[in-house]
Design an enzyme around this catalytic site. Structure first.
Site, PDB file in Angstrom:
ATOM      1  N   ARG A 234       3.763  -8.384   4.319  1.00 16.97           N
ATOM      2  CA  ARG A 234       4.454  -8.828   5.546  1.00 16.97           C
ATOM      3  C   ARG A 234       4.869 -10.183   5.685  1.00 16.97           C
ATOM      4  O   ARG A 234       4.468 -11.245   4.895  1.00 16.97           O
ATOM      5  CB  ARG A 234       3.074  -8.680   6.280  1.00 16.97           C
ATOM      6  CG  ARG A 234       2.478  -7.442   6.766  1.00 16.97           C
ATOM      7  CD  ARG A 234       3.464  -6.755   7.804  1.00 16.97           C
ATOM      8  NE  ARG A 234       3.062  -5.271   8.096  1.00 16.97           N
ATOM      9  CZ  ARG A 234       3.495  -4.224   7.473  1.00 16.97           C
ATOM     10  NH1 ARG A 234       4.381  -4.128   6.374  1.00 16.97           N
ATOM     11  NH2 ARG A 234       3.011  -3.091   7.544  1.00 16.97           N
ATOM     12  N   GLU A 263      10.959 -10.336  11.964  1.00 15.65           N
ATOM     13  CA  GLU A 263      11.764  -9.269  11.829  1.00 15.65           C
ATOM     14  C   GLU A 263      11.849  -8.499  12.990  1.00 15.65           C
ATOM     15  O   GLU A 263      12.489  -7.652  12.983  1.00 15.65           O
ATOM     16  CB  GLU A 263      11.313  -8.515  10.708  1.00 15.65           C
ATOM     17  CG  GLU A 263       9.839  -7.908  10.893  1.00 15.65           C
ATOM     18  CD  GLU A 263       9.498  -7.094   9.499  1.00 15.65           C
ATOM     19  OE1 GLU A 263       9.608  -7.345   8.370  1.00 15.65           O
ATOM     20  OE2 GLU A 263       9.142  -5.975   9.567  1.00 15.65           O
ATOM     21  N   HIS A 295      12.724  -4.205   5.429  1.00 12.02           N
ATOM     22  CA  HIS A 295      11.602  -3.504   5.467  1.00 12.02           C
ATOM     23  C   HIS A 295      11.726  -1.981   4.894  1.00 12.02           C
ATOM     24  O   HIS A 295      11.563  -0.888   5.721  1.00 12.02           O
ATOM     25  CB  HIS A 295      10.834  -3.534   6.928  1.00 12.02           C
ATOM     26  CG  HIS A 295       9.448  -3.366   6.793  1.00 12.02           C
ATOM     27  ND1 HIS A 295       8.795  -4.070   7.634  1.00 12.02           N
ATOM     28  CD2 HIS A 295       8.689  -2.666   6.125  1.00 12.02           C
ATOM     29  CE1 HIS A 295       7.340  -3.903   7.582  1.00 12.02           C
ATOM     30  NE2 HIS A 295       7.281  -2.923   6.532  1.00 12.02           N
TER      31      HIS A 295
HETATM   32  P1  NAD Z   1      -4.713  -2.208   0.170  1.00 10.77           P
HETATM   33  O1  NAD Z   1      -5.613  -2.403   1.313  1.00 10.77           O
HETATM   34  O2  NAD Z   1      -4.790  -1.124  -0.727  1.00 10.77           O
HETATM   35  O3  NAD Z   1      -4.826  -3.740  -0.615  1.00 10.77           O
HETATM   36  C1  NAD Z   1      -4.961  -4.884  -0.370  1.00 10.77           C
HETATM   37  C2  NAD Z   1      -5.764  -5.831  -1.224  1.00 10.77           C
HETATM   38  O4  NAD Z   1      -5.617  -7.238  -0.554  1.00 10.77           O
HETATM   39  C3  NAD Z   1      -7.047  -5.553  -1.401  1.00 10.77           C
HETATM   40  O5  NAD Z   1      -7.342  -5.067  -2.780  1.00 10.77           O
HETATM   41  C4  NAD Z   1      -8.131  -6.368  -0.741  1.00 10.77           C
HETATM   42  O6  NAD Z   1      -8.998  -6.662  -1.480  1.00 10.77           O
HETATM   43  C5  NAD Z   1      -6.985  -7.700  -0.994  1.00 10.77           C
HETATM   44  N1  NAD Z   1      -7.333  -8.760   0.177  1.00 10.77           N
HETATM   45  C6  NAD Z   1      -7.059  -8.435   1.554  1.00 10.77           C
HETATM   46  N2  NAD Z   1      -7.539  -9.734   2.356  1.00 10.77           N
HETATM   47  C7  NAD Z   1      -7.433 -10.621   1.231  1.00 10.77           C
HETATM   48  C8  NAD Z   1      -7.760 -12.033   1.258  1.00 10.77           C
HETATM   49  N3  NAD Z   1      -7.755 -12.610   2.315  1.00 10.77           N
HETATM   50  N4  NAD Z   1      -7.788 -12.606   0.006  1.00 10.77           N
HETATM   51  C9  NAD Z   1      -7.639 -12.089  -1.206  1.00 10.77           C
HETATM   52  N5  NAD Z   1      -7.296 -10.737  -1.268  1.00 10.77           N
HETATM   53  C10 NAD Z   1      -7.394  -9.984   0.003  1.00 10.77           C
HETATM   54  O7  NAD Z   1      -3.288  -2.453   0.607  1.00 10.77           O
HETATM   55  P2  NAD Z   1      -1.820  -1.862   0.040  1.00 10.77           P
HETATM   56  O8  NAD Z   1      -1.728  -0.473   0.438  1.00 10.77           O
HETATM   57  O9  NAD Z   1      -1.719  -2.119  -1.376  1.00 10.77           O
HETATM   58  O10 NAD Z   1      -0.896  -2.685   0.929  1.00 10.77           O
HETATM   59  C11 NAD Z   1      -0.755  -4.028   0.733  1.00 10.77           C
HETATM   60  C12 NAD Z   1       0.370  -4.385   1.869  1.00 10.77           C
HETATM   61  O11 NAD Z   1       1.370  -4.056   1.645  1.00 10.77           O
HETATM   62  C13 NAD Z   1      -0.079  -4.125   3.140  1.00 10.77           C
HETATM   63  O12 NAD Z   1      -1.162  -5.041   3.708  1.00 10.77           O
HETATM   64  C14 NAD Z   1       1.211  -4.173   3.875  1.00 10.77           C
HETATM   65  O13 NAD Z   1       1.287  -5.508   4.691  1.00 10.77           O
HETATM   66  C15 NAD Z   1       2.224  -4.103   2.826  1.00 10.77           C
HETATM   67  N6  NAD Z   1       3.097  -2.964   2.986  1.00 10.77           N
HETATM   68  C16 NAD Z   1       4.428  -3.022   2.950  1.00 10.77           C
HETATM   69  C17 NAD Z   1       5.218  -1.776   3.094  1.00 10.77           C
HETATM   70  C18 NAD Z   1       6.808  -2.107   3.190  1.00 10.77           C
HETATM   71  O14 NAD Z   1       7.547  -1.213   3.448  1.00 10.77           O
HETATM   72  N7  NAD Z   1       7.328  -3.276   2.864  1.00 10.77           N
HETATM   73  C19 NAD Z   1       4.544  -0.625   3.272  1.00 10.77           C
HETATM   74  C20 NAD Z   1       3.383  -0.747   3.012  1.00 10.77           C
HETATM   75  C21 NAD Z   1       2.445  -1.642   2.859  1.00 10.77           C
END
Ligand code: NAD
Length: 330
Positions: A234, A263, A295
């Protein structure tokens, strides 16, 4: 059930219609959800929104007054929803928790490799009949240390891929994944140590108040000179102006981004006839060692099919009053 679907892009239209099989009366709109477009949701109990749709307190209040009490997100993240207000209004929010972590992890790898091996520069040079290799020297990714911030669904797929590349992997997450430690030799550490020791740093945590600007001047100061920074998570995780300053001094050697803090209204849209008003992204675009995608990390057929199918499932559950594991706990 009548459902107004906001921010529908051409790339997802057919997937939504195919998944729906004419079950629901989907009104597909290109308009984004905001204070002036809430009225389009009149007559619906549920509306469906995407990442660029801002469901802030005012928007939610006005939707609630129209009788909308259900939001179906076509995304996993929900940082664009005011959950405090949702709770107050007793609305329900469902999401698509996972649609293809592989798509985003592989786009991350694509950014790393394209930046490192200067593929875009080479491509543009050759179109100008410049077949010289000067300026195109990369490094062997094998043996480099990659710092993965967030080892959830996407970060853990990425760790497996990079382990296959022969990288050493440092990770920072509030929860440790034992499988990654045992099978892929991932070493969990604190953020500071990850910043200090990584050659490549890549972000995969959600955006929240506690993670906003996790990459700022202070963090950048700790990093190795010419570090490569990748953000496919993000935009708000990275203080873009601090990165620009670090690109000028070469403290950051390359920056790959699929998300940008400003964005909204820019990415996902065609602006070729417009004047670019955002001076920050304009500056970013002048660096040869910056690669921007708008994105699109999620944009695979598999992910689009999964998003559409889960969204229709979420609407089915709502219509039939069935408990749904995709509902966000408030
Ligand atoms: P997920 O929930 O499976 O994983 C997130 C991880 O972050 C978890 O392991 C959690 O423990 C950790 N976490 C959360 N807050 C934290 C903190 N404050 N400190 C340390 N660790 C922390 O999510 P995911 O499916 O792996 O997605 C990750 C990110 O990717 C999403 O949040 C989203 O923003 C982004 N995303 C981007 C796209 C894109 O097209 N660019 C698409 C999907 C998701």
């Amino acid at each position: 059930m009548k459902v107004v679907v906001y921010s529908v892009h051409n790339f997802e239209r057919d997937f939504l219609l195919r998944a729906n099989t004419e079950k629901h009366n989907l009104i597909l709109l290109e308009e984004r959800l905001n204070k002036t477009t809430t009225s389009l949701g009149k007559g619906c109990k549920a509306i469906c929104i995407f990442t660029g749709d801002k469901a802030n307190a005012a928007v939610l209040e006005s939707l609630h007054q129209l009788g909308v009490n259900h939001l179906a997100l076509r995304s996993a993240s929900f940082n664009h929803i005011d959950l405090t207000k949702v709770r107050k209004l007793k609305m329900k929010v469902v999401r698509v928790p996972a649609y293809s972590p592989y798509a985003i992890a592989k786009h991350t790898v694509a950014l790393i490799l394209a930046l490192n091996r200067k593929l875009i520069r080479a491509h543009h040079g050759e179109r100008d009949l410049n077949f010289s290799l000067d300026g195109l020297v990369g490094f062997d990714v094998n043996g480099k240390t990659v710092g993965i911030i967030g080892t959830g669904k996407i970060g853990s797929v990425l760790a497996r891929i990079l382990h296959g590349f022969g990288c050493k992997i440092l990770a920072y997450d509030k929860e440790k994944n034992k499988k990654l430690i045992q099978q892929y030799n991932v070493k969990y550490t604190d953020c500071e140590s990850l910043f200090k020791h990584s050659d490549i740093i890549t972000l995969h945590i959600p955006l929240a108040e506690s993670t906003r600007y996790i990459i700022n001047e202070h963090a950048i100061e700790m990093m190795k000179p010419v570090v490569m920074l990748i953000n496919t998570s993000r935009g708000g995780l990275v203080k873009t102006k601090a990165v620009i300053n670090a690109l000028k001094t070469k403290q950051i050697g390359a920056f790959g981004l699929d998300v940008y803090e400003e964005e909204e209204g820019l990415f996902f849209e065609e602006h070729s006839e417009d004047i670019l008003m955002d001076d920050t992204i304009a500056r970013l675009m002048t660096f040869k060692n910056v690669l921007i995608t708008s994105h699109q990390a999620f944009l695979t057929e598999t992910a689009l099919r999964n998003i559409a199918e889960t969204t229709i499932y979420n609407l089915d559950c709502f219509e039939n009053g069935i408990d749904n594991e995709n509902e966000i706990e408030l």
